[in-house]
Enzyme design. Structure first.
Site, short mmCIF file in Angstrom:
data_model
loop_
_atom_site.label_atom_id
_atom_site.label_comp_id
_atom_site.label_asym_id
_atom_site.label_seq_id
_atom_site.Cartn_x
_atom_site.Cartn_y
_atom_site.Cartn_z
N CYS A 180 -3.08 1.41 6.14
CA CYS A 180 -3.45 2.79 6.41
C CYS A 180 -2.57 3.38 7.53
O CYS A 180 -1.37 3.56 7.34
CB CYS A 180 -4.94 2.83 6.76
SG CYS A 180 -5.69 4.47 6.80
N HIS A 181 -3.14 3.63 8.71
CA HIS A 181 -2.37 4.13 9.85
C HIS A 181 -1.76 3.00 10.68
O HIS A 181 -1.05 3.25 11.64
CB HIS A 181 -3.25 4.99 10.76
CG HIS A 181 -3.55 6.35 10.22
ND1 HIS A 181 -4.53 6.56 9.28
CD2 HIS A 181 -3.00 7.56 10.47
CE1 HIS A 181 -4.57 7.86 8.99
NE2 HIS A 181 -3.66 8.48 9.70
#
Length: 169
Positions: free
Chosen positions: A103-104
């Site tokens: 994800c991030h």
């Protein structure tokens, strides 16, 4: 068995920490939560899980770990601006050890300058940042490129976990 650091600060995506953490631990590996400060409480953004940092980033010695896993959510933003976190990730990369981000999570990889010349994926919101960091961006559930493993979202966790466990085996 491997010694695996999970880089964590509050605001992480709950499942992106819980599921890989449990899978790595259940596979018999040693798991250590590395936070901004030793003893810091790190709460998931959905409030379903919470972890206490076993070590602060300044105490984390790259030579003592076999891998680093970076869950997504809002935590990578807090982690990437910490010089000790970046030092640790850079050193782990220089030693050719596994760095996995979902994800991030790749935001920390961007700041540590470890994506250049490698393939990677991430949450679509940071896709351009990953490209600008020199990575060959791929919109796939999991991308393995040398010592890096990256995935996009919680939906991709099974593939992310599978590749992490394969690298640790």
């Amino acid at each position: 068995m491997a010694k695996v650091a999970f880089l964590l600060a509050s605001g992480f995506e709950d499942s992106e920490m819980k599921n890989p953490y449990n899978a790595v631990k259940d596979a018999g590996h040693e798991v250590i939560v590395v936070g901004l400060e030793k003893g810091a409480q790190c709460d998931g953004k959905k409030g379903t899980v919470s972890y206490t940092a076993d070590l602060g980033a300044s105490e984390a010695k790259s030579e003592e770990f076999d891998a680093v896993i970076i869950p997504g959510g809002g935590a990578p933003e807090a982690l990437r601006v910490n010089e000790e976190v970046i030092r640790f990730v850079k050193e782990v990369n220089e030693q050719g050890k596994l760095i996995a981000g979902i994800c991030h999570g790749p935001q920390v990889m961007i700041s540590a300058d470890v994506l250049k010349g490698k393939a990677a994926t991430c949450y679509i919101g940071i896709r351009d940042d990953v490209k600008l960091a020199g990575a060959d961006y791929r919109d796939e559930e999991v991308v393995v490129s040398e010592n890096l493993v990256t995935s996009r979202t919680p939906v991709d966790e099974p593939a992310f976990i599978r590749e992490i466990l394969a690298k640790l085996a």
